[in-house]
Write an enzyme that holds these catalytic residues in place. Sequence first.
Site, PDB file in Angstrom:
ATOM      1  N   ASP A  58       0.841  -1.205   0.000  1.00 33.62           N
ATOM      2  CA  ASP A  58       0.000   0.000   0.000  1.00 33.62           C
ATOM      3  C   ASP A  58       0.871   1.248   0.000  1.00 33.62           C
ATOM      4  O   ASP A  58       1.903   1.291   0.665  1.00 33.62           O
ATOM      5  CB  ASP A  58      -0.915   0.007   1.223  1.00 33.62           C
ATOM      6  CG  ASP A  58      -2.107   0.936   1.072  1.00 33.62           C
ATOM      7  OD1 ASP A  58      -2.045   1.864   0.236  1.00 33.62           O
ATOM      8  OD2 ASP A  58      -3.089   0.752   1.793  1.00 33.62           O
ATOM      9  N   HIS A  60      -0.753   4.458   0.239  1.00 33.54           N
ATOM     10  CA  HIS A  60      -1.573   5.549   0.760  1.00 33.54           C
ATOM     11  C   HIS A  60      -1.076   5.943   2.146  1.00 33.54           C
ATOM     12  O   HIS A  60      -1.091   5.128   3.058  1.00 33.54           O
ATOM     13  CB  HIS A  60      -3.050   5.123   0.822  1.00 33.54           C
ATOM     14  CG  HIS A  60      -3.595   4.786  -0.519  1.00 33.54           C
ATOM     15  ND1 HIS A  60      -3.528   3.507  -1.035  1.00 33.54           N
ATOM     16  CD2 HIS A  60      -4.178   5.550  -1.456  1.00 33.54           C
ATOM     17  CE1 HIS A  60      -4.069   3.509  -2.243  1.00 33.54           C
ATOM     18  NE2 HIS A  60      -4.469   4.727  -2.522  1.00 33.54           N
ATOM     19  N   SER A 113     -13.372  -8.743  -7.059  1.00 31.76           N
ATOM     20  CA  SER A 113     -12.236  -9.559  -7.477  1.00 31.76           C
ATOM     21  C   SER A 113     -11.279  -9.859  -6.331  1.00 31.76           C
ATOM     22  O   SER A 113     -10.481 -10.771  -6.419  1.00 31.76           O
ATOM     23  CB  SER A 113     -11.475  -8.848  -8.600  1.00 31.76           C
ATOM     24  OG  SER A 113     -10.962  -7.622  -8.133  1.00 31.76           O
TER      25      SER A 113
END
Length: 121
Positions: A58, A60, A113
Amino acid sequence: MAGMTEVGRLFNNNELIVAEVLQSAEAMKAAVSHLEQFMEKSESATRGTVILATVKGDVHDIGKNLVEIILANNGYRVINLGIKAPSDLLVQAFQRHQPDAIGLSGLLVKTPSRWPSLPAT
């Protein structure tokens, strides 16, 4: 600190966006950094040590960086491990710094998904 209270009020009233809150926090951090030279310091003034990181995979980090600024401005020693932090880096940082807390950041997105279907109950 009264200024950051006002920033919080404006954010809660949807009059500021996260980017503006982060910009305000950065200004506060710069002001505190400048004023630190005039403040008395002692080891007992530290409230504790916190390790922060954005989890592996990640990138962020706006929320993590905002938490870092708030903690640092309130007397905590913050070790920021950055983005995409693997678990072994977290373990090493824990062993080295013996923090009082560890904060992990990650963007949670629910997409078909990525999440398996759950059986009906």
